[in-house]
Design an enzyme around this catalytic site. Structure first.
Site: not given
Length: 145
Positions: A8, A65, A67, A98, A133
């Site tokens: 963004d 973005c 955060t 993992h 995993h």
């Protein structure tokens, strides 16, 4: 390997740094936007990149973005996507080893360009370990919305 990348407005400048790094390292990518710092809504761009990974058009994806949180949530709404928000290279390594994460989310307001490029490098070059995993990733894939 082809990488989907999207952002963004808050992630635009960091995406540009990563695109330059990918070009310098001959990494094939498709840029799903956005293409400026003009305000846009991150879910649309996270979804576009995630759909390209889920469909197999791209092998892995990177979304950015301010955060890294909102755009990772958007990507994870797409079936088949395991998008991990990473702020360090160890997290990027372990989510590949993992969790077989197929998308990486970065926060441009939290992670500078040098660290972001290292996180991307580790994410793109770390293989899934499989083994125990694989069973857990299979269980993740069975969770329905």
């Amino acid at each position: 390997m082809k990488i989907a990348i999207a952002c963004d407005h808050g992630g635009y400048l960091l995406k540009q740094d990563i695109l330059i790094w990918m070009e310098e390292n001959d990494i094939d990518y498709e840029d799903f936007g956005c293409y400026s710092t003009e305000s846009v809504d991150y879910p649309a761009f996270g979804e576009k990149a995630a759909r390209s990974v889920a469909s197999g058009e791209c092998d892995k994806g990177i979304v950015i973005c301010t955060t890294g949180i909102g755009i990772s949530i958007a990507a994870n709404k797409v079936a088949g996507i395991r998008c991990a928000h990473c702020t360090d290279s160890f997290s990027a390594e372990m989510t590949r080893r993992h969790n077989d994460a197929n998308m990486l989310a970065l926060g441009a307001g939290l992670t500078g360009p040098n660290l972001a490029k290292r996180i991307v490098e580790v994410f793109l070059n770390t293989e899934f370990e499989g083994g125990r995993h694989a069973r857990r990733v299979g269980l993740l894939d069975q969770i329905q919305p």
